[in-house]
Write a protein that holds these residues in place. Structure first.
Motif, PDB file in Angstrom:
ATOM      1  N   LYS A   7       4.473  57.913  67.033  1.00  0.00           N
ATOM      2  CA  LYS A   7       3.618  56.740  66.981  1.00  0.00           C
ATOM      3  C   LYS A   7       2.352  56.947  67.799  1.00  0.00           C
ATOM      4  O   LYS A   7       1.239  56.587  67.373  1.00  0.00           O
ATOM      5  N   ILE A   8       2.536  57.524  69.000  1.00  0.00           N
ATOM      6  CA  ILE A   8       1.374  57.771  69.868  1.00  0.00           C
ATOM      7  C   ILE A   8       0.410  58.747  69.198  1.00  0.00           C
ATOM      8  O   ILE A   8      -0.812  58.540  69.196  1.00  0.00           O
ATOM      9  N   PHE A   9       0.965  59.803  68.594  1.00  0.00           N
ATOM     10  CA  PHE A   9       0.138  60.846  67.961  1.00  0.00           C
ATOM     11  C   PHE A   9      -0.686  60.259  66.807  1.00  0.00           C
ATOM     12  O   PHE A   9      -1.905  60.458  66.724  1.00  0.00           O
ATOM     13  N   ALA A  12      -3.329  57.729  67.905  1.00  0.00           N
ATOM     14  CA  ALA A  12      -4.503  58.429  68.448  1.00  0.00           C
ATOM     15  C   ALA A  12      -5.380  58.969  67.322  1.00  0.00           C
ATOM     16  O   ALA A  12      -6.615  58.866  67.356  1.00  0.00           O
ATOM     17  N   ILE A  13      -4.744  59.561  66.275  1.00  0.00           N
ATOM     18  CA  ILE A  13      -5.513  60.079  65.127  1.00  0.00           C
ATOM     19  C   ILE A  13      -6.253  58.926  64.428  1.00  0.00           C
ATOM     20  O   ILE A  13      -7.428  59.064  64.047  1.00  0.00           O
ATOM     21  N   TYR A  17     -10.169  58.768  64.346  1.00  0.00           N
ATOM     22  CA  TYR A  17     -10.428  59.270  63.001  1.00  0.00           C
ATOM     23  C   TYR A  17     -11.925  59.497  62.719  1.00  0.00           C
ATOM     24  O   TYR A  17     -12.306  60.588  62.243  1.00  0.00           O
ATOM     25  N   PRO A  18     -12.827  58.525  63.006  1.00  0.00           N
ATOM     26  CA  PRO A  18     -14.252  58.766  62.713  1.00  0.00           C
ATOM     27  C   PRO A  18     -14.815  59.970  63.483  1.00  0.00           C
ATOM     28  O   PRO A  18     -15.616  60.737  62.938  1.00  0.00           O
ATOM     29  N   VAL A  19     -14.389  60.129  64.750  1.00  0.00           N
ATOM     30  CA  VAL A  19     -14.880  61.245  65.573  1.00  0.00           C
ATOM     31  C   VAL A  19     -14.348  62.556  65.039  1.00  0.00           C
ATOM     32  O   VAL A  19     -15.086  63.570  64.940  1.00  0.00           O
ATOM     33  N   LEU A  20     -13.049  62.593  64.654  1.00  0.00           N
ATOM     34  CA  LEU A  20     -12.443  63.823  64.129  1.00  0.00           C
ATOM     35  C   LEU A  20     -13.099  64.241  62.823  1.00  0.00           C
ATOM     36  O   LEU A  20     -13.340  65.441  62.592  1.00  0.00           O
ATOM     37  N   LEU A  42      -2.174  60.280  57.430  1.00  0.00           N
ATOM     38  CA  LEU A  42      -2.168  58.876  57.877  1.00  0.00           C
ATOM     39  C   LEU A  42      -1.521  57.986  56.822  1.00  0.00           C
ATOM     40  O   LEU A  42      -0.791  57.040  57.150  1.00  0.00           O
ATOM     41  N   GLY A  43      -1.782  58.305  55.540  1.00  0.00           N
ATOM     42  CA  GLY A  43      -1.147  57.537  54.473  1.00  0.00           C
ATOM     43  C   GLY A  43       0.364  57.683  54.512  1.00  0.00           C
ATOM     44  O   GLY A  43       1.104  56.719  54.311  1.00  0.00           O
ATOM     45  N   PHE A  44       0.839  58.914  54.783  1.00  0.00           N
ATOM     46  CA  PHE A  44       2.282  59.163  54.884  1.00  0.00           C
ATOM     47  C   PHE A  44       2.872  58.394  56.068  1.00  0.00           C
ATOM     48  O   PHE A  44       3.971  57.818  55.977  1.00  0.00           O
ATOM     49  N   TYR A  45       2.146  58.363  57.200  1.00  0.00           N
ATOM     50  CA  TYR A  45       2.620  57.614  58.375  1.00  0.00           C
ATOM     51  C   TYR A  45       2.752  56.118  58.053  1.00  0.00           C
ATOM     52  O   TYR A  45       3.758  55.480  58.394  1.00  0.00           O
TER      53      TYR A  45
END
Length: 788
Positions: A7-9, A12-13, A17-20, A42-45
């Motif tokens: 959940k934390i990972f 954070a993503i 997300y915009p920066v990555l 992210l969709g899978f999460y």
């Protein structure tokens, strides 16, 4: 542990997300196809969250978000187009908008759900509805934010560079969210400061309210805390003994009661401060705290005298314990299961009875009252027409205001005309059938209230016609509370909805073997509950219909007759406002009726002889009951006598008929208390008392005034028959024919002394006063004659 790390990972993503995405394209040389894999992850999460969600609303919102993310990810992968990768922040805004909006459509709103989780007592707060309305506004404001934020986010997808998109969605958007949180927090604190919050009386602390919060006229929360502390120091500097409490001022009463409870002193709360009664309940070691000078002597050589609370509060060193000159406030929680109180009630019998209570019982009842009625009290002030020394007045005009933070008036409203003075206030009024009957009889035009007051009534049934007239005058149909000192509040009703009573949720009803109502509740400590003297019909849903008192079925000439039935038939004439029928015993048993005519009745019988009025009602009753059980004696009053609890006692009505009727005087109304009688009298011009005394200027002879005092005292106060001497008697003004006068009579049984005062109805004119000494050596107490 793995789930938490996951959940934390992914959180954070999602946040970064915009920066990555920007770094991946600008610095790491990643293609849109590769960046779409992060969107796919992210969709899978979110899909995993979708499968775990139990709420249909959450599943619908998450499912829609997953579908949109997967579409964007697949398009971006196969088209190798960065545009669809940048849609993720827009989809998040749409998802949040859908979720917040759905909770507005299907309440409770998201903000209100969070508020309830943060404050478990919110559901019982008198501000419940106000908080809900505020939270709905907050949720709507968030919806507007997501619309604007999502629109700007979508604009950055199509217009501007990748840098602008990343800057807005990865920084500016979060700053705006933070600013929104800060502004909402400041607004919420400002709104909270104006809202009432429910705090159990036993949990009140110094910081439970702002120091400047109004408690009563001229008194803030800071003053209240300080005054309770002063009384605590006074009590704790003395032995831990019970204290008798009587304060006419509601503020002084509440201060004293809370100080006693917090200091572990048993409080004996009494509305009766007559010397004879105080002596009866006071043991030598008991204290007596009051706010009015006590004329009687309640303390012997080794006993504690009466203490004026004004003297305690006026002591500059009241906060200082022995050897400690620092002003330290004592105010805090107490154990509700150990705090003890005694209340005195007379019920319908008239005999004083002590009822022992733990404060736990009051707290349980307060919780229930706030749960049922609290939302109606927000931003109102509490007024009272009843005595706060009885349980109904204690709960509604002392404990509830302190527990909910509502300001209250320090002195009772005694006359219906005073209601016009509070028409500009948003009010809660604790009243009684007696006051509302007077309001209906004495007021012609509606009172121009700023907003309709919330009116409660207890102490006896309120006739529907009185409730209707009171509603026309005030704009609110009175809420009746049914209960007793022993049981607390049992049920409530508004008679416009019918005569059936709805029990409070914690009250479990059953019918005892004698047909009377039995109650079990959280504020009745006995496991078997309490059986009242009221006959009932109990319905399957727990509601019930009162059918009268079990002691209201009497035998006359071997025939059973229901007193409430006779009273109901008399009211059916349409001429009677109030009536009580009582059994009397003379040479044989018979019934007697005390009647208050309504406006139609007074008009119909204006100028009619009493015999004609008697015959009218007698003939009407013969349509329904036999002549042998029809009332044989009748009295017509302006109002029926009531005690300080607003209850009409059978023994008072019987005492009225114990006094021989005479054409020479009329008793228009009266109130009897232990050792005291107040009566309104009229001496008609046709009275024999005026014969031979100043025929040109008739006035009531002094000897008649004294004789009337003795006659009333012997009948109502059980004064000895034999007069020993007249101490001091002053005749100031003449009593003229057909002019109503008030007479107040008190009797000190120990001293054998009767004092009296005749005044005008408004109390402005004094006619006469004096004192009489009775011969107590014979022990021959006066008894009313059973005739007239």
């Amino acid at each position: 542990m793995k789930q938490v790390a996951g959940k934390i990972f992914f959180t954070a993503i999602s946040v970064l997300y915009p920066v990555l995405v920007y770094c991946g394209i600008r610095y790491w040389g990643l293609s849109p196809r590769r960046m779409s894999l992060m969107l796919l992850a992210l969709g899978f999460y979110h899909f995993l969250n979708f499968t775990r969600s139990k709420s249909k609303a959450d599943r619908g919102r998450t499912g829609a978000l997953v579908a949109l993310i997967l579409v964007c990810a697949l398009v971006a992968f196969f088209a190798n187009n960065i545009l669809f990768v940048k849609f993720y922040p827009v989809l998040v805004n749409l998802s949040l908008l859908a979720f917040f909006g759905f909770t507005l459509w299907r309440p409770p709103s998201f903000a209100f759900r969070m508020a309830c989780l943060g404050n478990k007592s919110l559901n019982t707060s008198p501000s419940f509805k106000a908080v809900e309305r505020y939270c709905n506004k907050v949720t709507f404001a968030w919806c507007l934010f997501f619309v604007v934020n999502g629109s700007v986010s979508a604009l950055t997808v199509f217009v501007g560079s990748d840098k602008i998109w990343s800057l807005y969605n990865g920084l500016i958007s979060y700053i705006l969210i933070g600013l929104f949180f800060i502004v909402e927090y400041l607004v919420r604190k400002m709104v909270q400061s104006k809202m009432q919050s429910y705090v159990p009386v036993c949990d009140l602390e110094r910081d439970s309210r702002p120091d400047g919060a109004l408690v009563a006229e001229g008194k803030t929360w800071g003053d209240f805390v300080s005054d309770v502390s002063k009384v605590r120091y006074y009590l704790e500097a003395r032995e831990n003994v019970p204290w008798i409490l009587h304060c006419e001022d509601s503020y002084y009463f509440t201060v004293s009661l809370l100080a006693m409870l917090q200091s572990g002193r048993k409080a004996l709360v009494t509305a009766n401060r007559q010397e004879a009664f105080i002596k009866e309940i006071k043991k030598p070691e008991y204290g007596f705290l009051t706010d009015e000078p006590f004329a009687g002597s309640v303390a012997g050589a080794n006993e504690m005298p009466a203490t004026l609370i004004q003297d305690v509060l006026g002591n500059e060193n009241a906060h200082c314990s022995d050897g400690d000159k620092a002003r330290k406030i004592k105010f805090g929680k107490f154990d509700k299961s150990k705090a003890e109180m005694v209340m005195y009630t007379s019920g319908t019998t008239g005999e004083p009875k002590a009822v022992y209570k733990r404060f736990l019982q009051f707290e349980n009842e307060l919780f229930e009252l706030v749960k049922v009625f609290g939302n109606d009290w927000v931003n109102r002030k509490v007024y009272s027409t009843v005595n706060h020394h009885h349980i109904y007045g204690l709960l509604f005009t002392a404990l509830l205001p302190i527990a909910t933070g509502l300001p209250f008036r320090r002195h009772r409203i005694d006359f219906p005309t005073e209601l016009a003075n509070i028409a500009g206030e948003a009010a809660v009024i604790a009243s009684s059938p007696a006051f509302l009957k007077r309001l209906s009889a004495e007021t012609d035009k509606p009172i121009d209230f700023k907003c309709p007051p919330i009116i409660y009534s207890s102490g006896g049934p309120l006739p529907e016609e009185v409730a209707r007239k009171a509603c026309e005058l005030t704009g609110f149909w009175t809420m009746e509370i049914y209960g007793s000192t022993e049981t607390g509040g049992i049920a409530y009703r508004q008679s416009k909805n019918g005569p059936v009573w709805t029990p409070f949720e914690v009250c479990k009803m059953s019918v005892a073997e004698n047909g009377c109502l039995n109650i079990k509740s959280s504020y009745i400590l006995e496991p078997e509950g309490f059986t009242t003297g009221d006959l009932v019909d109990l319905y399957d849903d727990g509601r019930f219909l009162l059918k009268g008192r079990s002691d209201s079925i009497v035998k006359i000439e071997e025939k059973r007759i229901s007193l409430p039935e006779v009273e109901m038939r008399l009211k059916q004439t349409g001429l009677v406002q109030d009536v009580r029928v009582v059994p009397m015993v003379g040479k044989r048993q018979y019934l007697a009726a005390a009647i208050v005519l309504n406006e139609v009745g007074r008009t119909k019988f204006a100028g009619s002889p009493k015999l004609a009025i008697n015959n009218y009602f007698h003939d009407y009753l013969l349509k329904f009951i036999e002549n042998t059980v029809s009332p044989k004696k009748w009295r017509y009053l302006e109002e029926l006598p009531q005690n300080t609890e607003g209850k009409i006692r059978m023994r008072d009505i019987q005492a009225l008929f114990g006094l021989a009727e005479s054409p020479n005087f009329k008793i228009l109304k009266f109130r009897r208390e232990p050792g005291a009688l107040t009566a309104k009298l009229l001496f008609p011009a046709t009275s024999d008392y005026y014969d031979g005394h100043f025929p040109e200027f008739k006035l009531l002879p002094a000897v008649v005034q004294v004789d009337m005092v003795l006659r009333l005292a012997r009948n109502f106060l059980e004064v000895p028959k034999e007069l020993s001497k007249m101490n001091r008697t002053r005749f100031a003004n003449p009593i003229l024919p057909d002019v109503p006068v008030m007479v107040k009579i008190t009797y000190d049984a120990d001293a054998g002394k009767v004092t009296f005062a005749y005044t005008s109805e408004d109390g402005e004119t004094s006619y006469s006063n004096g004192s009489l000494m009775m011969n107590t050596s014979t022990g021959d107490a006066g008894e009313g004659e059973n005739r007239g």
